[in-house]
Design an enzyme around this catalytic site. Structure first.
Site, PDB file in Angstrom:
ATOM      1  N   ARG A  88       0.853  -1.186   0.000  1.00 33.60           N
ATOM      2  CA  ARG A  88       0.000   0.000   0.000  1.00 33.60           C
ATOM      3  C   ARG A  88       0.890   1.237   0.000  1.00 33.60           C
ATOM      4  O   ARG A  88       1.868   1.307   0.736  1.00 33.60           O
ATOM      5  CB  ARG A  88      -0.930   0.003   1.217  1.00 33.60           C
ATOM      6  CG  ARG A  88      -2.106  -0.963   1.062  1.00 33.60           C
ATOM      7  CD  ARG A  88      -3.130  -0.828   2.176  1.00 33.60           C
ATOM      8  NE  ARG A  88      -2.596  -1.266   3.461  1.00 33.60           N
ATOM      9  CZ  ARG A  88      -2.185  -0.459   4.412  1.00 33.60           C
ATOM     10  NH1 ARG A  88      -2.262   0.862   4.286  1.00 33.60           N
ATOM     11  NH2 ARG A  88      -1.707  -0.940   5.533  1.00 33.60           N
ATOM     12  N   TYR A 223      -0.924  -3.242  -7.361  1.00 34.89           N
ATOM     13  CA  TYR A 223      -0.939  -3.974  -6.079  1.00 34.89           C
ATOM     14  C   TYR A 223      -2.342  -3.943  -5.461  1.00 34.89           C
ATOM     15  O   TYR A 223      -2.977  -2.877  -5.373  1.00 34.89           O
ATOM     16  CB  TYR A 223       0.097  -3.357  -5.112  1.00 34.89           C
ATOM     17  CG  TYR A 223      -0.044  -3.958  -3.728  1.00 34.89           C
ATOM     18  CD1 TYR A 223       0.307  -5.289  -3.498  1.00 34.89           C
ATOM     19  CD2 TYR A 223      -0.584  -3.227  -2.675  1.00 34.89           C
ATOM     20  CE1 TYR A 223       0.126  -5.863  -2.250  1.00 34.89           C
ATOM     21  CE2 TYR A 223      -0.760  -3.790  -1.419  1.00 34.89           C
ATOM     22  CZ  TYR A 223      -0.406  -5.118  -1.219  1.00 34.89           C
ATOM     23  OH  TYR A 223      -0.594  -5.691   0.014  1.00 34.89           O
ATOM     24  N   CYS A 275       0.726  -8.051  10.923  1.00 29.24           N
ATOM     25  CA  CYS A 275       1.013  -8.241  12.348  1.00 29.24           C
ATOM     26  C   CYS A 275       0.215  -9.382  12.977  1.00 29.24           C
ATOM     27  O   CYS A 275       0.185  -9.496  14.202  1.00 29.24           O
ATOM     28  CB  CYS A 275       0.785  -6.952  13.112  1.00 29.24           C
ATOM     29  SG  CYS A 275       1.941  -5.656  12.671  1.00 29.24           S
ATOM     30  N   LYS A 277      -3.264 -10.924  11.906  1.00 30.39           N
ATOM     31  CA  LYS A 277      -4.704 -11.223  11.806  1.00 30.39           C
ATOM     32  C   LYS A 277      -4.936 -12.569  11.120  1.00 30.39           C
ATOM     33  O   LYS A 277      -5.602 -13.440  11.671  1.00 30.39           O
ATOM     34  CB  LYS A 277      -5.448 -10.133  11.020  1.00 30.39           C
ATOM     35  CG  LYS A 277      -5.614  -8.826  11.768  1.00 30.39           C
ATOM     36  CD  LYS A 277      -6.364  -7.795  10.956  1.00 30.39           C
ATOM     37  CE  LYS A 277      -5.691  -7.446   9.656  1.00 30.39           C
ATOM     38  NZ  LYS A 277      -4.335  -6.925   9.745  1.00 30.39           N
ATOM     39  N   SER A 279      -2.867 -14.981  10.530  1.00 27.79           N
ATOM     40  CA  SER A 279      -2.245 -16.081  11.278  1.00 27.79           C
ATOM     41  C   SER A 279      -3.118 -16.509  12.447  1.00 27.79           C
ATOM     42  O   SER A 279      -3.165 -17.688  12.793  1.00 27.79           O
ATOM     43  CB  SER A 279      -0.878 -15.675  11.818  1.00 27.79           C
ATOM     44  OG  SER A 279      -0.206 -14.845  10.928  1.00 27.79           O
ATOM     45  N   ASP A 292      -9.658  -9.893   7.752  1.00 31.28           N
ATOM     46  CA  ASP A 292      -9.144  -8.531   7.533  1.00 31.28           C
ATOM     47  C   ASP A 292     -10.115  -7.401   7.880  1.00 31.28           C
ATOM     48  O   ASP A 292      -9.689  -6.399   8.425  1.00 31.28           O
ATOM     49  CB  ASP A 292      -8.688  -8.390   6.077  1.00 31.28           C
ATOM     50  CG  ASP A 292      -7.684  -7.262   5.862  1.00 31.28           C
ATOM     51  OD1 ASP A 292      -6.752  -7.127   6.678  1.00 31.28           O
ATOM     52  OD2 ASP A 292      -7.841  -6.507   4.889  1.00 31.28           O
ATOM     53  N   ASN A 387       5.976  -9.269   0.918  1.00 29.72           N
ATOM     54  CA  ASN A 387       4.534  -9.006   0.892  1.00 29.72           C
ATOM     55  C   ASN A 387       3.829  -9.789  -0.227  1.00 29.72           C
ATOM     56  O   ASN A 387       2.722  -9.449  -0.612  1.00 29.72           O
ATOM     57  CB  ASN A 387       4.288  -7.503   0.734  1.00 29.72           C
ATOM     58  CG  ASN A 387       2.886  -7.078   1.133  1.00 29.72           C
ATOM     59  OD1 ASN A 387       2.263  -7.700   2.015  1.00 29.72           O
ATOM     60  ND2 ASN A 387       2.363  -6.040   0.492  1.00 29.72           N
ATOM     61  N   ALA A 388       4.494 -10.832  -0.745  1.00 30.43           N
ATOM     62  CA  ALA A 388       3.832 -11.712  -1.721  1.00 30.43           C
ATOM     63  C   ALA A 388       2.568 -12.272  -1.068  1.00 30.43           C
ATOM     64  O   ALA A 388       2.563 -12.543   0.135  1.00 30.43           O
ATOM     65  CB  ALA A 388       4.769 -12.842  -2.119  1.00 30.43           C
ATOM     66  N   ARG A 420       3.248  -4.917  16.782  1.00 32.24           N
ATOM     67  CA  ARG A 420       4.650  -5.330  16.938  1.00 32.24           C
ATOM     68  C   ARG A 420       5.288  -4.464  18.017  1.00 32.24           C
ATOM     69  O   ARG A 420       5.830  -3.402  17.727  1.00 32.24           O
ATOM     70  CB  ARG A 420       5.391  -5.205  15.610  1.00 32.24           C
ATOM     71  CG  ARG A 420       4.895  -6.194  14.567  1.00 32.24           C
ATOM     72  CD  ARG A 420       5.725  -6.173  13.300  1.00 32.24           C
ATOM     73  NE  ARG A 420       5.165  -7.108  12.331  1.00 32.24           N
ATOM     74  CZ  ARG A 420       5.776  -8.203  11.880  1.00 32.24           C
ATOM     75  NH1 ARG A 420       7.008  -8.469  12.276  1.00 32.24           N
ATOM     76  NH2 ARG A 420       5.176  -9.009  11.016  1.00 32.24           N
TER      77      ARG A 420
END
Ligand code: GTP
Ligand code: SPV
Ligand code: MN
Length: 626
Positions: A88, A223, A275, A277, A279, A292, A387-388, A420
């Site tokens: 972004r 993107y 950070c 979400k 996961s 998200d 960021n792939a 983080r």
């Protein structure tokens, strides 16, 4: 014909496509598409309805145009974004502010007239020689209080294809609403492309939010975070709508946590980009409802939640067979997946941290790649971008929650905030009450910048409620709305603060990546009043004896007391320093920050100082039990 926009559309579109637009009785729709056609000058316009054939054709167009390439596994494709278009773009994203209107100075903005002239100038004629897709999709489940119609016009069939995987079809929904149908309008063009079909004019990349008319412009970028209109572009408009209507739109995952006797407890969590979400939402054995964007509404005195989306645009770095079995499976078996910015060799995808050997060459976001290749600044280019991402529909996941399309949403029992934070916050704690949690974990969230946005990584910053990048109303108002929302319930959801990124003096993480599952299970027990907690200066923390069986049952590991003490020691100097930064930030940048913020920060400081006088700078949780 009464409607001049329809006349224009009739003259520019073939009959089949024209009829699809004319069938919707909505003048603003016709005006929006007619304006897009006149401004961008596409050679052809393709209107997609909700029909499966239209979806198939969209995917085929992305392949025919070489915006995507097929991979070996049936249904899998890859798309590449430009080497400098991998996240972004905060700097290029601005709110168009009408005269007399103001937004917090922390938000990037430009005068509406000036911004419109600039972005519309950049869009002029960009679609010559190309086809423009007109897409109808819905945020939130269809036919529900959560639904919001959206229309995106784009010349990227990668974008159009991604929308099909990530959102619900919305042609019939808008048609049903007819003349009364309100919708968010998004106009995107990838701009000039090179022979690999990649946007080249990166210095002319603009993402402008024209919130006064519920519209967004995006140009010279591909993107997803800058182009998928229903993701973060619409979120900025949704936050304003939610503010007007008294509900919340959040940067949060939604998870159904399995518990005793088959009970399922819904939790939400806000973490800044990259950070945790996804996961957390994908923890094995639990039910994923979203990863998200979540909407919350007070309905009949209950906090009801729904996923704005129906798919995942997830970070693929560090996805391994061992830690992420559910998504690993989806990424390896036939079914629709769009990979972006990974490495491809022999039509097989590879990524960073995948836990297996990777090739020494192939195609990636830099073009043909070989190990040791350097960029324009002489730095080594990794095999894939950090960021792939992958795009998949949620229903492809074996543990997708069956309530995903429930128009009523699900009842929320808890929410959490995390970022983080290397130094201060303990891994998991509960707020004393709604307001305390919202202020101390949400409005005080400090984190480090990540690879999900363009720019330097690892820079500490305040990121209010993990949503600051998308806030389109004064920041103080947003915090107050969150505080007020909890007061609508007799029993508000519990609020937790988590920190997966706490480090020790040697810079090592004090927790393993799977430990979050234990915190979630502990929260589940807290919701049901089945475990006690220790009162620490910053919140209620778990007792060692409650965590031991949870580590055993959830991860099959033995939790050592020394680890508990290390992880849950209250670090007084670090917490006091953080409170100082948070308060200074609010005073300087958050105009109208609620009094409750300053009061909560002051009360926390006092509790920390009193505890310090009694126990010293570093307070073992065992000492707090006494
Ligand atoms: P967006 O999709 O950008 O909004 O991000 P997200 O919040 O969904 O991020 P995600 O869960 O995909 O996590 C991103 C990164 O955090 C990945 O690189 C993970 O490896 C890393 N990560 C996730 N959980 C942990 C953890 O418990 N510990 C550590 N050290 N890293 C983690
Ligand atoms: C994020 O950056 O928070 C994402 C990915 O979830 S995107 O918004 O699509 O860039
Ligand atoms: Mn996100």
């Amino acid at each position: 014909m009464a409607n001049p926009h329809l006349e224009l559309l009739k003259s520019k579109l073939d009959d089949a496509n024209y009829q699809k637009l004319a069938a919707i009785d909505n003048e603003r729709l016709h005006e929006f598409v007619a304006d897009a056609v006149q401004l961008c000058e596409p050679d052809a316009v393709r209107v997609a309805t909700d029909a499966p054939e239209d979806m198939k054709q969209t995917r085929q167009m992305a392949l025919d145009l070489r915006e995507e390439k097929a991979l070996t596994v049936d249904g899998h494709t890859v798309h590449f974004d430009g080497i400098n278009d991998q996240g972004r773009d905060r700097a290029a994203t601005k709110y168009l502010v009408p005269p007399g209107d103001t937004l917090s100075k922390a938000l990037n903005q430009v005068g509406r007239e000036e911004g419109l002239a600039e972005v519309r100038g950049l869009l002029k004629g960009t679609m010559k020689g190309r086809t423009m897709a007109v897409r109808f999709l819905t945020l939130g489940p269809n036919k529900s209080p959560f639904s919001i119609s959206c229309v995106e016009c784009t010349d990227s069939f990668y974008v159009s294809h991604s929308l099909d995987l990530l959102y619900r079809q919305g042609y019939e929904e808008l048609k049903r609403h007819g003349a009364d149908g309100r919708f968010f309008a998004i106009l995107h063009s990838a701009g000039k492309l090179d022979d690999r079909m990649i946007s080249v004019e990166e210095d002319k990349r603009r993402i402008y939010i024209d919130h006064s008319v519920d519209k967004v412009y995006s140009v010279n970028t591909q993107y997803g975070g800058n182009t998928l209109g229903l993701k973060k572009l619409a979120l900025r408009l949704t936050i304003r709508k939610a503010d007007r209507e008294g509900w919340l739109a959040e940067h949060m995952f939604l998870l159904g946590v399995q518990g005793k006797g088959g009970r399922k407890t819904y939790m939400a969590g806000a973490f800044p980009s990259a950070c945790g979400k996804t996961s957390t939402a994908m923890l094995p054995g639990e039910k994923i409802l979203g990863d998200d964007i979540a909407y919350f509404r007070a309905i009949d005195g209950r906090c009801m939640a729904a996923n704005a989306e129906s798919g995942i645009f997830g970070i693929i770095q560090n996805v391994t067979a061992k830690d992420d079995p559910t998504i690993w499976d989806v990424l390896h078996r036939p079914g629709e997946v769009i990979f972006s910015n990974i490495l491809v060799k022999d039509s097989t995808p590879y990524w960073l941290g995948m836990g297996q050997e990777t090739p020494e060459d192939g195609e990636n976001f830099s073009g043909q790649w070989h190990k040791g290749k350097t960029n324009a600044k002489g730095a080594e280019i990794p095999l894939a971008h950090k960021n792939a991402r992958y795009a998949v529909a949620l229903h492809a996941l074996a543990n997708c929650d069956p309530e995903l399309e429930n128009p009523a949403g699900v009842e929320l029992s808890a929410l959490m905030y995390g970022g983080r934070d290397a130094k201060a916050s303990v891994p998991c704690q509960q707020g004393f009450n709604w307001q305390h949690g919202i202020v101390l974990y949400g409005a005080s969230l400090e984190t480090e910048t990540t690879f999900a946005t363009i720019g330097k990584e690892g820079v500490p910053e305040i990121n209010l409620m993990s949503i600051q990048d998308f806030l389109a109303i004064p920041l103080g108002k947003y915090i107050q709305n969150n505080i007020d929302f909890g007061a609508k319930f007799e029993k508000a959801p519990l609020v937790f603060g988590v920190n997966y990124f706490l480090r020790d003096a040697d810079g090592k993480f004090v927790n393993g990546v799977r430990d979050k599952h234990v915190w979630i299970k502990w929260m589940e027990l807290r919701v049901h009043g089945e475990v006690d907690a220790i009162k620490a200066p910053t919140g209620l923390i778990p007792r060692y004896e409650d965590l031991v069986p949870l580590f055993e049952q959830t991860l099959g590991t033995k939790y050592m007391e020394a680890d508990y003490v290390k992880q849950f020691t209250i670090r007084v100097p670090e917490n006091l320093a953080k409170l100082g930064r948070v308060e200074a930030y609010h005073r300087e940048h958050v105009s109208g920050s609620p009094q409750a913020v300053y009061e909560t920060l002051a009360a926390t400081r006092k509790r920390l100082e009193e505890a310090k006088a009694k126990h010293g700078d570093y307070i073992s949780p065992l000492d707090l039990m006494a």
